[in-house]
Design a protein around this motif. Structure first.
Motif: not given
Length: 313
Positions: A201, A204, A233, A236, A246, A258, A260
């Motif tokens: 993360l 990200v 995120a 997710s 991403l 984003v 998923d």
């Protein structure tokens, strides 16, 4: 007692009223009194009307028309319906005086690139986003327009100077299920992309922080986008499948997406403030507040969340 003095007081909370009309002059006659009272009380009044209706209402208001904020219909509705609803809600929540009532006159009509579903989603979204806020939303619709939809999405109709029951209301969730948002447009190859998990993360956030200036965002807007993407995120990986993708694009707006493989059954994403004691719904709410447009789609392949941030120039 004269007619003006006998006018009923505006009820507290949200007023979401349809206004059917036969001509610009008739619409102006219907709206002049409630808008005049709002302006006299020092309230904020906004009108989103076509040129003919604007001219007629301006003439009916006389010198008070200068205190109305007149907005362009095409500009207001260039964004998705849920975004329009949220902008009216934010305008009310962020008023200088929390108790101050806002009155908005918004016309439902044919516009380039705007279909019937836009108005259905807008009125459903308004029902959710404006709940309990001190706002009067007057939705004007010509009698040759979709009056059945007007009746199904407004508790009352303003006719002949009175508020009359409109008939059975459609459930907002059912209405959105019937008129779902269109699928996401293909934006072409992204400027940047990254697969992520809980352990990445930080990468990200770093990618968004590095890419934002390349797309023309200033430091403040870049920081907002970093926070917004981090919220989505994190959802997710903590509440979804545990991983996501991403992607970032530049252009008139900077777009961060984003994706998923999980599913999301949230008919009004980011439109309802999370409860003070809870965390669920917080991520979408914050992401919506930090960006200009939030869009969510969920299908058999997974869930896509797109965040749009304008440069502010």
């Amino acid at each position: 007692m004269d007619q003006e003095a006998a006018a009923p007081a505006t009820p507290p909370g949200t007023v979401h009223e349809g206004v059917p009309y036969a001509s610009p002059d008739r619409l102006a006659a219907e709206l002049a009194a409630p808008l005049g009272r709002a302006l006299e009380a020092g309230e904020s009044v906004i009108a989103v009307l076509d040129p003919e209706n604007r001219a007629a209402l301006s003439a009916a208001l006389g010198s008070a028309a200068v205190d109305v904020e007149w907005l362009d219909m095409v500009e207001v509705h260039r964004v998705p319906a849920f975004t329009v609803a949220m902008r009216w809600a934010r305008l009310t929540r962020r008023a200088a005086r929390p108790e101050q009532r806002t009155t908005v006159v918004a016309q439902h009509t044919e516009l380039p690139g705007v279909d019937r579903g836009h108005w259905a989603r807008l009125d459903a979204g308004l029902t959710v986003a404006l709940a309990d806020l001190p706002i009067t939303m007057l939705c004007a619709c010509h009698e040759t327009g979709d009056l059945d939809l007007l009746r199904a999405t407004h508790p009352t109709l303003r006719m002949g100077g009175s508020s009359l029951p409109a008939g059975p209301l459609r459930d907002p969730v059912e209405l959105v299920a019937e008129f779902p948002p269109p699928p996401p447009a293909d934006l072409g190859p992204p400027l940047a992309a990254l697969s992520f998990t809980l352990d990445t993360l930080a990468a990200v956030r770093r990618l968004v922080a590095e890419t934002g200036p390349r797309t023309g965002l200033d430091p403040e807007h870049t920081a907002d986008l970093v926070l917004a993407v981090n919220e989505i995120a994190t959802n997710s990986v903590e509440h979804g499948p545990g991983a996501g993708e991403l992607r970032i694009w530049g252009g008139p707006s900077t777009v961060a997406e984003v994706f998923d493989v999980g599913s999301m059954d949230v008919p009004f994403p980011g439109m309802v403030p999370p409860p003070p004691s809870g965390e669920r719904g917080r991520g979408l709410w914050l992401a919506s507040e930090l960006t200009d447009v939030l869009q969510v789609w969920s299908d058999e392949t997974g869930t896509t969340v797109r965040l749009f941030v304008d440069s502010g120039e």
